[in-house]
Motif scaffolding. Structure first.
Motif, PDB file in Angstrom:
ATOM      1  N   VAL A  18     -24.075  -0.828  -1.053  1.00 43.40           N
ATOM      2  CA  VAL A  18     -24.929   0.132  -1.753  1.00 43.40           C
ATOM      3  C   VAL A  18     -24.154   1.249  -2.438  1.00 43.40           C
ATOM      4  CG1 VAL A  18     -26.843  -0.329  -0.199  1.00 43.40           C
ATOM      5  CG2 VAL A  18     -25.287   1.552   0.322  1.00 43.40           C
ATOM      6  N   MET A  19     -22.921   1.520  -1.980  1.00 42.80           N
ATOM      7  CA  MET A  19     -22.138   2.589  -2.613  1.00 42.80           C
ATOM      8  C   MET A  19     -21.566   2.082  -3.930  1.00 42.80           C
ATOM      9  SD  MET A  19     -22.157   5.338  -0.679  1.00 42.80           S
ATOM     10  CE  MET A  19     -20.645   6.290  -0.810  1.00 42.80           C
ATOM     11  N   PRO A  20     -21.542   2.911  -4.965  1.00 42.30           N
ATOM     12  CA  PRO A  20     -21.051   2.458  -6.265  1.00 42.30           C
ATOM     13  C   PRO A  20     -19.535   2.321  -6.285  1.00 42.30           C
ATOM     14  CG  PRO A  20     -21.538   4.797  -6.335  1.00 42.30           C
ATOM     15  CD  PRO A  20     -22.009   4.304  -4.993  1.00 42.30           C
ATOM     16  N   GLY A  21     -19.061   1.371  -7.088  1.00 39.69           N
ATOM     17  CA  GLY A  21     -17.634   1.278  -7.347  1.00 39.69           C
ATOM     18  C   GLY A  21     -16.915   0.246  -6.509  1.00 39.69           C
ATOM     19  N   ASP A  22     -15.700  -0.034  -6.933  1.00 34.34           N
ATOM     20  CA  ASP A  22     -14.848  -1.022  -6.292  1.00 34.34           C
ATOM     21  C   ASP A  22     -14.010  -0.323  -5.223  1.00 34.34           C
ATOM     22  OD1 ASP A  22     -13.404  -3.260  -5.637  1.00 34.34           O
ATOM     23  OD2 ASP A  22     -12.070  -3.134  -7.372  1.00 34.34           O
ATOM     24  N   VAL A  23     -14.527  -0.291  -4.002  1.00 36.34           N
ATOM     25  CA  VAL A  23     -13.873   0.386  -2.885  1.00 36.34           C
ATOM     26  C   VAL A  23     -13.696  -0.619  -1.752  1.00 36.34           C
ATOM     27  CG1 VAL A  23     -14.031   2.252  -1.200  1.00 36.34           C
ATOM     28  CG2 VAL A  23     -14.892   2.597  -3.525  1.00 36.34           C
ATOM     29  N   LEU A  24     -12.512  -0.651  -1.170  1.00 33.25           N
ATOM     30  CA  LEU A  24     -12.220  -1.559  -0.069  1.00 33.25           C
ATOM     31  C   LEU A  24     -12.516  -0.857   1.248  1.00 33.25           C
ATOM     32  CD1 LEU A  24     -11.011  -4.351   0.695  1.00 33.25           C
ATOM     33  CD2 LEU A  24      -8.799  -3.192   0.869  1.00 33.25           C
ATOM     34  N   ARG A 123      -0.335   0.297  -5.126  1.00 33.66           N
ATOM     35  CA  ARG A 123      -1.557  -0.436  -5.457  1.00 33.66           C
ATOM     36  C   ARG A 123      -2.822   0.296  -5.063  1.00 33.66           C
ATOM     37  NH1 ARG A 123      -1.503  -6.186  -2.867  1.00 33.66           N
ATOM     38  NH2 ARG A 123      -3.363  -6.312  -4.196  1.00 33.66           N
ATOM     39  N   TRP A 124      -2.728   1.173  -4.056  1.00 31.88           N
ATOM     40  CA  TRP A 124      -3.913   1.714  -3.414  1.00 31.88           C
ATOM     41  C   TRP A 124      -3.922   3.234  -3.458  1.00 31.88           C
ATOM     42  CZ3 TRP A 124      -6.390  -2.670  -2.601  1.00 31.88           C
ATOM     43  CH2 TRP A 124      -5.676  -3.818  -2.214  1.00 31.88           C
ATOM     44  N   PHE A 125      -5.133   3.814  -3.449  1.00 36.91           N
ATOM     45  CA  PHE A 125      -5.248   5.246  -3.222  1.00 36.91           C
ATOM     46  C   PHE A 125      -6.423   5.499  -2.292  1.00 36.91           C
ATOM     47  CE2 PHE A 125      -8.924   5.532  -5.971  1.00 36.91           C
ATOM     48  CZ  PHE A 125      -9.497   6.778  -5.711  1.00 36.91           C
ATOM     49  N   ARG A 126      -6.364   6.630  -1.615  1.00 40.48           N
ATOM     50  CA  ARG A 126      -7.467   7.057  -0.757  1.00 40.48           C
ATOM     51  C   ARG A 126      -7.777   8.501  -1.100  1.00 40.48           C
ATOM     52  NH1 ARG A 126      -6.294   5.550   4.952  1.00 40.48           N
ATOM     53  NH2 ARG A 126      -7.515   3.674   4.506  1.00 40.48           N
ATOM     54  N   PRO A 127      -9.014   8.804  -1.498  1.00 40.67           N
ATOM     55  CA  PRO A 127      -9.364  10.184  -1.820  1.00 40.67           C
ATOM     56  C   PRO A 127      -9.331  11.060  -0.578  1.00 40.67           C
ATOM     57  CG  PRO A 127     -11.322   8.796  -1.799  1.00 40.67           C
ATOM     58  CD  PRO A 127     -10.144   7.881  -1.653  1.00 40.67           C
ATOM     59  N   GLY A 128      -8.892  12.308  -0.766  1.00 37.46           N
ATOM     60  CA  GLY A 128      -8.864  13.231   0.354  1.00 37.46           C
ATOM     61  C   GLY A 128     -10.246  13.437   0.943  1.00 37.46           C
ATOM     62  N   SER A 129     -10.354  13.359   2.267  1.00 40.42           N
ATOM     63  CA  SER A 129     -11.605  13.490   3.035  1.00 40.42           C
ATOM     64  C   SER A 129     -12.549  12.311   2.846  1.00 40.42           C
ATOM     65  CB  SER A 129     -12.338  14.801   2.697  1.00 40.42           C
ATOM     66  OG  SER A 129     -11.527  15.908   3.018  1.00 40.42           O
ATOM     67  N   GLY A 130     -12.146  11.293   2.065  1.00 39.45           N
ATOM     68  CA  GLY A 130     -12.926  10.066   1.975  1.00 39.45           C
ATOM     69  C   GLY A 130     -14.100  10.093   1.023  1.00 39.45           C
ATOM     70  N   PHE A 131     -14.307  11.199   0.315  1.00 37.81           N
ATOM     71  CA  PHE A 131     -15.417  11.279  -0.631  1.00 37.81           C
ATOM     72  C   PHE A 131     -14.917  10.974  -2.041  1.00 37.81           C
ATOM     73  CE2 PHE A 131     -16.588  14.088   2.865  1.00 37.81           C
ATOM     74  CZ  PHE A 131     -17.845  13.612   3.180  1.00 37.81           C
ATOM     75  N   TYR A 132     -15.779  10.331  -2.842  1.00 33.93           N
ATOM     76  CA  TYR A 132     -15.360   9.954  -4.187  1.00 33.93           C
ATOM     77  C   TYR A 132     -16.568   9.915  -5.105  1.00 33.93           C
ATOM     78  CZ  TYR A 132     -17.282   5.348  -3.066  1.00 33.93           C
ATOM     79  OH  TYR A 132     -18.125   4.325  -2.718  1.00 33.93           O
ATOM     80  N   VAL A 148      -9.229   2.661  -1.226  1.00 30.50           N
ATOM     81  CA  VAL A 148      -9.349   2.113   0.127  1.00 30.50           C
ATOM     82  C   VAL A 148      -9.912   3.201   1.030  1.00 30.50           C
ATOM     83  CG1 VAL A 148      -8.139   1.108   2.089  1.00 30.50           C
ATOM     84  CG2 VAL A 148      -7.352   0.618  -0.232  1.00 30.50           C
ATOM     85  N   LEU A 149     -11.034   2.928   1.662  1.00 28.76           N
ATOM     86  CA  LEU A 149     -11.530   3.832   2.693  1.00 28.76           C
ATOM     87  C   LEU A 149     -11.226   3.183   4.050  1.00 28.76           C
ATOM     88  CD1 LEU A 149     -14.766   5.350   1.157  1.00 28.76           C
ATOM     89  CD2 LEU A 149     -12.458   6.274   1.249  1.00 28.76           C
ATOM     90  N   GLY A 150     -12.202   2.905   4.865  1.00 33.02           N
ATOM     91  CA  GLY A 150     -11.885   2.303   6.150  1.00 33.02           C
ATOM     92  C   GLY A 150     -13.128   1.986   6.940  1.00 33.02           C
ATOM     93  N   THR A 151     -12.959   1.150   7.932  1.00 30.09           N
ATOM     94  CA  THR A 151     -14.039   0.766   8.821  1.00 30.09           C
ATOM     95  C   THR A 151     -14.176   1.751   9.972  1.00 30.09           C
ATOM     96  OG1 THR A 151     -13.199  -1.472   8.394  1.00 30.09           O
ATOM     97  CG2 THR A 151     -15.030  -1.273   9.920  1.00 30.09           C
ATOM     98  N   PRO A 175     -11.311  -8.504  13.404  1.00 32.79           N
ATOM     99  CA  PRO A 175     -10.522  -9.047  12.298  1.00 32.79           C
ATOM    100  C   PRO A 175     -11.067  -8.549  10.959  1.00 32.79           C
ATOM    101  CG  PRO A 175     -10.926 -10.758  13.921  1.00 32.79           C
ATOM    102  CD  PRO A 175     -11.747  -9.568  14.340  1.00 32.79           C
ATOM    103  N   GLY A 176     -10.167  -8.031  10.126  1.00 30.28           N
ATOM    104  CA  GLY A 176     -10.569  -7.507   8.831  1.00 30.28           C
ATOM    105  C   GLY A 176     -10.861  -6.030   8.801  1.00 30.28           C
ATOM    106  N   SER A 177     -10.900  -5.371   9.969  1.00 27.68           N
ATOM    107  CA  SER A 177     -11.134  -3.933  10.003  1.00 27.68           C
ATOM    108  C   SER A 177      -9.989  -3.180   9.327  1.00 27.68           C
ATOM    109  CB  SER A 177     -11.264  -3.436  11.447  1.00 27.68           C
ATOM    110  OG  SER A 177     -12.408  -3.944  12.084  1.00 27.68           O
ATOM    111  N   ILE A 178     -10.313  -2.014   8.788  1.00 25.44           N
ATOM    112  CA  ILE A 178      -9.307  -1.083   8.276  1.00 25.44           C
ATOM    113  C   ILE A 178      -9.427   0.185   9.105  1.00 25.44           C
ATOM    114  CG2 ILE A 178      -8.495   0.271   6.310  1.00 25.44           C
ATOM    115  CD1 ILE A 178      -9.635  -1.894   4.486  1.00 25.44           C
TER     116      ILE A 178
END
Length: 217
Positions: A18-24, A123-132, A148-151, A175-178
């Motif tokens: 449901v969240m917009p954008g290409d986020v892992l 290849r990857w970036f993570r926004p500070g505090s996880g909001f984007y 990339v955010l995380g599980t 398996p597959g968790s970040i």
């Protein structure tokens, strides 16, 4: 409490739809692997000790590094890559990226990549505090970066709650968790013991820590 679980696996899967954008948020895999990531380094105390722990467990990780800390401690970045780990972009400062003006965000993203590129492909970036925002994701994509955010997310605070972090994460990793842990300050020194305890416990379940690129590759 030192532990905060931002998203458990079902929630992360639902949010990814449901969240917009290409986020892992996680990877679909049946292999017994998960991605271990560290935010906010490098740090003269925590980074070398984390590398020692990862070496003993034959584990791999992705370090999302803060640009101004890379500039202050460039001698800490080379050993991360030399040990087989991966470096990624966590912007220039330890701050909430979504509050940074768009032009500054793009400059900070590019400058952090410039600082990291001598050590390998970024290849990857993570926004500070996880909001984007979608605009942040577009700016990153224009620079060849995917978010990339995380599980599961946890932060050591130096308090008694730190002792519960590894146990809390252990039961939720699949398996597959970040997994997102945090270094970068003296108060987060406990992340070293947390990582050691977590990797020891997960070995009993046959789960291995890998980089984000290895998880997705």
């Amino acid at each position: 409490m030192g532990l905060f679980l931002q998203w458990r696996e079902p929630a992360a899967r639902a949010l990814s739809r449901v969240m917009p954008g290409d986020v892992l948020w996680f990877a679909d895999t049946e292999e017994p692997v998960f991605a271990l990531t560290f935010d906010d380094g490098p740090h003269p105390r925590t980074t070398p000790q984390l590398l020692d722990v990862l070496r003993r467990h034959r584990a791999r990780a992705t370090f999302f590094l803060v640009g101004e800390r890379v500039a202050a401690h460039p001698e800490l970045v080379g050993p991360i890559v030399a040990e087989g780990h991966e470096v990624a972009n966590h912007l220039m400062r330890d701050e909430r990226s979504v509050l940074v003006p768009d032009d500054q965000f793009r400059r900070d993203l590019a400058e952090t990549t410039r600082l990291l590129t001598p050590y390998g492909k970024v290849r990857w970036f993570r926004p500070g505090s996880g909001f984007y925002t979608p605009r942040m994701l577009r700016s990153a994509a224009d620079q060849g970066l995917r978010a990339v955010l995380g599980t599961l997310v946890a932060g050591n605070t130096g308090g008694p709650g730190d002792e519960a972090i590894a146990g809390g994460l252990f039961t939720s990793i699949r398996p597959g968790s970040i997994v997102v842990l945090h270094e970068g300050t003296d108060k987060r020194q406990g992340v070293v013991a947390t990582t050691d305890e977590l990797l020891t416990a997960l070995a009993t379940r046959g789960l291995t820590a890998v980089t984000v690129s290895d998880l997705t590759g």
